[in-house]
Design an enzyme around this catalytic site. Structure first.
Site, PDB file in Angstrom:
ATOM      1  N   TYR A  88      34.099  20.738  30.143  1.00  0.00           N
ATOM      2  CA  TYR A  88      35.086  20.826  31.233  1.00  0.00           C
ATOM      3  C   TYR A  88      35.095  19.556  32.072  1.00  0.00           C
ATOM      4  O   TYR A  88      36.099  19.230  32.691  1.00  0.00           O
ATOM      5  CB  TYR A  88      34.763  22.007  32.150  1.00  0.00           C
TER       6      TYR A  88
ATOM      7  N   ASP B  23      35.420  36.401  28.554  1.00  0.00           N
ATOM      8  CA  ASP B  23      36.691  37.105  28.347  1.00  0.00           C
ATOM      9  C   ASP B  23      36.515  38.208  27.306  1.00  0.00           C
ATOM     10  O   ASP B  23      37.010  39.322  27.460  1.00  0.00           O
ATOM     11  CB  ASP B  23      37.787  36.134  27.860  1.00  0.00           C
TER      12      ASP B  23
ATOM     13  N   ASP C   1      33.143  30.684  29.033  1.00  0.00           N
ATOM     14  CA  ASP C   1      34.538  31.028  29.324  1.00  0.00           C
ATOM     15  C   ASP C   1      35.051  32.019  28.286  1.00  0.00           C
ATOM     16  O   ASP C   1      35.636  33.056  28.607  1.00  0.00           O
ATOM     17  CB  ASP C   1      35.376  29.738  29.307  1.00  0.00           C
TER      18      ASP C   1
ATOM     19  N   LYS D 225      25.556  26.175  20.027  1.00  0.00           N
ATOM     20  CA  LYS D 225      25.787  25.875  18.613  1.00  0.00           C
ATOM     21  C   LYS D 225      24.808  24.764  18.232  1.00  0.00           C
ATOM     22  O   LYS D 225      25.203  23.633  17.930  1.00  0.00           O
ATOM     23  CB  LYS D 225      27.240  25.446  18.390  1.00  0.00           C
TER      24      LYS D 225
ATOM     25  N   ASP E  98      29.054  31.628  17.943  1.00  0.00           N
ATOM     26  CA  ASP E  98      30.002  32.374  17.096  1.00  0.00           C
ATOM     27  C   ASP E  98      29.411  33.720  16.699  1.00  0.00           C
ATOM     28  O   ASP E  98      30.089  34.751  16.703  1.00  0.00           O
ATOM     29  CB  ASP E  98      30.420  31.548  15.867  1.00  0.00           C
TER      30      ASP E  98
HETATM   31  C1  IPM Z   1      37.970  31.194  34.174  1.00  0.00           C
HETATM   32  C2  IPM Z   1      39.303  30.580  33.916  1.00  0.00           C
HETATM   33  C3  IPM Z   1      39.242  29.114  34.299  1.00  0.00           C
HETATM   34  C4  IPM Z   1      38.265  28.448  33.365  1.00  0.00           C
HETATM   35  C5  IPM Z   1      40.584  28.390  34.314  1.00  0.00           C
HETATM   36  C6  IPM Z   1      41.582  29.080  35.208  1.00  0.00           C
HETATM   37  C7  IPM Z   1      40.434  26.946  34.689  1.00  0.00           C
HETATM   38  O1  IPM Z   1      39.692  30.781  32.594  1.00  0.00           O
HETATM   39  O2  IPM Z   1      37.511  31.167  35.336  1.00  0.00           O
HETATM   40  O3  IPM Z   1      37.378  31.719  33.227  1.00  0.00           O
HETATM   41  O4  IPM Z   1      38.601  28.065  32.235  1.00  0.00           O
HETATM   42  O5  IPM Z   1      37.108  28.294  33.779  1.00  0.00           O
HETATM   43 MG    MG Z   2      38.379  32.006  31.474  1.00  0.00          MG
END
Ligand code: IPM
Ligand code: MG
Length: 374
Positions: free
Chosen positions: A140, A252, A248, A191, A224
């Protein structure tokens, strides 16, 4: 007196934040929580007003505050804006400037919502995973980065995955410390089979474990494989510690085990300095522009983020417990926002608006308080 900054942000941010603010107000009135709030701009709204997604003024307010509670940023309106000025850039800058290196993302399955998961109930029942994501390093922020034009007319996009010892050690330490308060297990993901930064990650986590945390069970997993295991047998995990990008993605995925992105809070914490720790609390869902302004969004992730703030920034663990219990019992009473309504058969569930859900949490707080007093 505790000072916090509310950054409602874009899309549904302001609506869900309003409900969290109500809840905080309730704790001020009923528990002497003593939390004073001020508001600031962030994201697209800030870009429209000030030409930047995070102004120096807002950043300064956040620096001085004891904690920050954030709604959400982003939306299609700003799709064409330069990367550096996008709403997301404001969030990334806030994380970087406050040095919020440890991002805590719990994925907890509420019994009442078990059918909201796309996975079988027996796979997700009682699930309680905490992902600790490194938040201020890795790809990032790594340099060099950019898009360049090559002499042959092609273009070349570059990002750099980079980690140093101290970045790995400090986030791993947070994971081990939190594991001790929970299931005492840490799974570290990278990884290492293809990336030097992953190899270093594994070596540093192993060394820290051997030196200071032998009493915590540590395992390593390629990211993975972790993505696969989260679906196959998520109950094997307690705390997962991983880098910024894998965190990230895996967070999710983990959130969807619970079936309800609208329920999940997060905390982003810095290092403790002079008894103070910079902290930003936010729901993990996005700004959802498609449902913004309709009073139908789920405010519970933001309300639960406030509970994390009580716990991690203010040591108000009784208040945090009470708030989490209130949310559980609202769900147990079959009250739902649209996103967590059962799709086929309503199963006795009642759909509430955003503001009615806020009111329902407060009503539940009232009755829990009364029950305690009796
Ligand atoms: C998160 C989001 C952010 C990230 C975006 C909005 C920049 O997806 O907080 O997980 O990728 O960190
Ligand atoms: Mg995210």
């Amino acid at each position: 007196m505790k000072n916090i900054v509310l950054l409602p942000g874009d899309g549904l941010g302001p609506e869900v934040m309003a409900q969290a603010a109500r809840v905080i107000g309730w704790f001020n009135d009923n528990f002497d929580a003593n939390i004073q709030t001020t508001e600031g701009d962030i994201g697209g709204g800030s870009y429209d007003k000030h030409g930047t997604p995070l102004s120096d003024d807002t950043l300064e307010k956040c620096r001085k505050a004891d904690a920050v509670l954030l709604g959400a940023v982003g939306g299609p309106k700003w799709d064409k804006v330069d990367y550096a000025l996008r709403p997301e850039a404001g969030l990334l800058k806030l994380r970087k400037e406050l040095d919020l290196f440890a991002n805590l993302r719990p994925a907890k399955v509420f019994d009442a919502l078990i059918d909201a998961s796309t996975l079988k109930p027996e796979v997700v029942k009682g699930l309680d995973i905490l992902i600790v994501r490194e938040l201020t390093g890795g790809v990032y922020f790594g340099e060099p980065r950019g898009i360049e034009k090559l002499p042959n007319g092609e273009r070349r996009g570059v990002n750099t995955q980079v980690y140093t010892t101290h970045e790995i050690v400090r986030v791993a330490r947070v994971a081990f410390e939190l594991a001790k308060l929970r299931g005492n297990k840490v799974c570290s993901c990278e990884k290492a089979n293809v990336m030097e930064s992953g190899k270093l990650w594994r070596e540093e986590v192993t060394a820290l474990h051997a030196a200071e945390y032998k009493d915590v069970a540590l395992s390593h997993m390629y990211a993975d494989n972790c993505a696969m295991q989260l679906l196959r047998n998520p109950a094997q995990f307690d705390v997962i510690v991983t880098d910024n990008l894998f965190g990230d993605i895996l967070s999710d995925e983990a959130s969807m085990l619970t079936g309800s992105l609208g329920m999940l809070p997060s905390a982003s914490l810095g290092a403790e300095k002079n008894g103070k720790r910079a902290a930003v609390y936010e729901p993990i869902h996005g700004s959802a522009p498609d449902i913004a302004g309709k009073n139908i969004a789920n405010p519970l992730a933001t309300i639960l983020s406030a509970a994390m703030m009580f716990r991690y920034s203010f040591n108000l663990s009784k208040e945090a417990d009470l708030l989490e219990a209130a949310v559980e019992s609202v769900l147990a009473k079959n009250l739902r926002t649209a996103d967590i309504m059962p799709t086929k058969d309503k199963g006795g569930c009642k759909q509430l608006s955003t503001s009615d859900m806020g009111a329902a949490v407060i009503a539940e707080l009232e009755s829990l308080k009364a029950a305690k007093a009796a």
